[in-house]
Design a protein around this motif. Structure first.
Motif, PDB file in Angstrom:
ATOM      1  N   THR A 187      -7.033   2.801  -1.497  1.00  0.00           N
ATOM      2  CA  THR A 187      -7.053   2.965  -0.334  1.00  0.00           C
ATOM      3  C   THR A 187      -5.760   2.591   0.296  1.00  0.00           C
ATOM      4  OG1 THR A 187      -7.974   0.682   0.072  1.00  0.00           O
ATOM      5  CG2 THR A 187      -9.543   2.639  -0.359  1.00  0.00           C
TER       6      THR A 187
ATOM      7  N   THR B  53      -6.598   0.193   5.547  1.00  0.00           N
ATOM      8  CA  THR B  53      -8.036   0.185   6.368  1.00  0.00           C
ATOM      9  C   THR B  53      -9.131   0.525   5.406  1.00  0.00           C
ATOM     10  OG1 THR B  53      -7.623   2.536   7.115  1.00  0.00           O
ATOM     11  CG2 THR B  53      -6.873   0.695   8.629  1.00  0.00           C
ATOM     12  N   SER B  54     -10.503   0.245   5.851  1.00  0.00           N
ATOM     13  CA  SER B  54     -11.741   0.646   5.232  1.00  0.00           C
ATOM     14  C   SER B  54     -11.663   2.226   4.914  1.00  0.00           C
ATOM     15  CB  SER B  54     -12.989   0.060   5.724  1.00  0.00           C
ATOM     16  OG  SER B  54     -13.017   0.418   7.184  1.00  0.00           O
ATOM     17  N   SER B  55     -12.342   2.690   3.872  1.00  0.00           N
ATOM     18  CA  SER B  55     -12.395   4.025   3.632  1.00  0.00           C
ATOM     19  C   SER B  55     -13.907   4.405   3.281  1.00  0.00           C
ATOM     20  CB  SER B  55     -11.437   4.304   2.740  1.00  0.00           C
ATOM     21  OG  SER B  55     -11.602   5.692   2.360  1.00  0.00           O
TER      22      SER B  55
ATOM     23  N   GLY C 252     -10.133  -1.790   2.152  1.00  0.00           N
ATOM     24  CA  GLY C 252      -8.762  -1.453   2.599  1.00  0.00           C
ATOM     25  C   GLY C 252      -7.843  -2.096   1.304  1.00  0.00           C
ATOM     26  N   SER C 253      -6.913  -1.543   1.151  1.00  0.00           N
ATOM     27  CA  SER C 253      -5.765  -2.222   0.270  1.00  0.00           C
ATOM     28  C   SER C 253      -6.511  -2.481  -1.309  1.00  0.00           C
ATOM     29  CB  SER C 253      -5.303  -3.507   0.746  1.00  0.00           C
ATOM     30  OG  SER C 253      -4.762  -3.171   2.168  1.00  0.00           O
TER      31      SER C 253
ATOM     32  N   ASN D 141       0.771  -1.344  -0.060  1.00  0.00           N
ATOM     33  CA  ASN D 141       0.019   0.018   0.019  1.00  0.00           C
ATOM     34  C   ASN D 141       0.932   1.300   0.044  1.00  0.00           C
ATOM     35  OD1 ASN D 141      -2.672  -1.249   0.285  1.00  0.00           O
ATOM     36  ND2 ASN D 141      -2.359  -1.965   2.264  1.00  0.00           N
TER      37      ASN D 141
ATOM     38  N   SER E 144     -10.328   7.710   4.627  1.00  0.00           N
ATOM     39  CA  SER E 144      -9.197   7.341   5.458  1.00  0.00           C
ATOM     40  C   SER E 144      -7.824   8.252   5.194  1.00  0.00           C
ATOM     41  CB  SER E 144      -8.830   6.051   5.142  1.00  0.00           C
ATOM     42  OG  SER E 144      -7.542   5.553   5.843  1.00  0.00           O
TER      43      SER E 144
ATOM     44  N   ASP F 143      -5.695   6.904   2.205  1.00  0.00           N
ATOM     45  CA  ASP F 143      -6.082   7.098   0.882  1.00  0.00           C
ATOM     46  C   ASP F 143      -5.057   7.826   0.004  1.00  0.00           C
ATOM     47  OD1 ASP F 143      -8.108   5.280   1.779  1.00  0.00           O
ATOM     48  OD2 ASP F 143      -9.678   6.996   1.817  1.00  0.00           O
TER      49      ASP F 143
END
Length: 350
Positions: A329, A332-334, A256-257, A73, A295, A298
């Motif tokens: 991203t 983590t989730s965004s 995420g990712s 990432n 996030s 990002d």
């Protein structure tokens, strides 16, 4: 008989006038995309690499960047910006900083993760026109953002009686691995666009400014965000020039990712593709002031001329009609994150 003949001649003359209207103005804008291919790296955490694409003929109207991310990432855009010689950057005093520029930088940065597949590919959009035969670069900068997940927004505006052709963005320092530009887009220096905080919308014409947005996942007092506007030269009659904006926004990426691409084109009637922009955002960027994505991690991995499927065009392409944004991203989730892309299409009216 003479009266009838005269009347017939008038009718025929009117018919000929309808059948043979005055010739329409042509468009002498031409564009060639130049790219040297990919440069590997960065190979270490919290660092950057600088690459460049160069115009052997024509002048820069804009440029782009595309990155390979591997499985990590950490790779992100640190700069997509003009240069006087392919290495020197415009980071000093603000205002008009260069004229008739022919080099474009693609600068890739790394965060805390590094992958051997990281690379950066720059693209120079080399512009010719029988009318616009000189260009100038305007730079503006801001010491922001200094806190995490806050927007550091700055706008560069073209001089009066010139036209915007394209623009770019840069963020420093690379040693702050979570800091990067997340947006680079056309806009207007007027109240309707909150003086650059709202982006140019689909179908708007002749924007006069370019905005860049910096974004970080932590606190650092030395963060600097730079915006570059590529404008026509002074003393050129631009009254017949039309630069039309095309824009698209898509929801995501939110997991995420993960990455996402969104593409927009210049229809044939709107002129030649001369530049483009990209963002990862909180959405509705043309109707509300720019907000950051969901996030702090990002980032952008690309803003480049492409085909209709979002694949970068090859070196020497003269028919590019699409622009693609490549967003990503962090780990983590965004939620409530969007991807945005702009294409600028030019007709010089010559």
């Amino acid at each position: 008989m003479r009266t009838r003949a005269a009347g017939t001649a008038l009718v025929l003359g009117a018919a000929l006038a309808v059948a043979f209207p005055a010739a329409a103005h042509a468009n002498t804008v031409g564009v060639t995309v130049k790219s040297p291919g990919a440069t590997s790296g960065p190979a270490s955490a919290n660092s950057e690499i600088s690459t460049h694409a160069d115009c052997s003929s024509g002048l820069i109207s804009g440029g782009g960047i595309n990155q390979a991310t591997g499985t990590g990432n950490g790779n992100h855009v640190m700069g997509t910006s003009p240069s006087s010689d392919g290495s020197t950057e415009y980071t000093g005093s603000t205002g008009v900083v260069g004229t008739d520029v022919t080099h474009w930088l693609g600068i890739g940065g790394s965060g805390g993760q590094v992958d051997s597949s990281f690379s950066t590919t720059p693209f120079a959009v080399c512009f010719t026109s029988n009318l616009i035969n000189h260009t100038q670069v305007v730079m503006n900068k801001t010491n922001a953002p200094t806190n995490g997940s806050t927007v550091g927004l700055v706008t560069a505006t073209c001089p009066a009686n010139t036209v915007l052709l394209g623009g770019g963005a840069r963020a420093t320092p690379a040693s702050v691995g979570n800091f990067k530009p997340i947006a680079s887009f056309p806009t207007f220096n007027n109240s309707a666009h909150d003086y650059g905080r709202k982006a140019a919308a689909d179908g708007e014409t002749n924007p006069n400014s370019w905005t860049a947005v910096g974004w970080a996942n932590g606190t650092n007092s030395t963060n600097e965000t730079y915006a570059y506007a590529i404008c026509s030269g002074n003393n050129i009659n631009i009254s017949g020039v039309t630069v039309k904006v095309h824009f698209s926004e898509a929801s995501g990426p939110t997991t995420g990712s993960t990455g996402q691409k969104v593409t927009v084109n210049c229809p044939s009637g709107d002129g030649k593709l001369i530049s483009g922009g990209a963002a990862i955002s909180g959405g509705s960027v043309t109707t509300t002031d720019f907000t950051g994505p969901g996030s702090g991690g990002d980032h952008l991995n690309g803003s480049f001329p492409s085909d209709s499927s979002g694949n970068p065009v090859s070196d020497g392409t003269t028919t590019a009609a699409y622009w693609t944004a490549f967003t990503h991203t962090g780990g983590t989730s965004s939620p409530n994150t969007y991807s945005d892309v702009w294409a600028l299409c030019a007709n010089d009216g010559v």
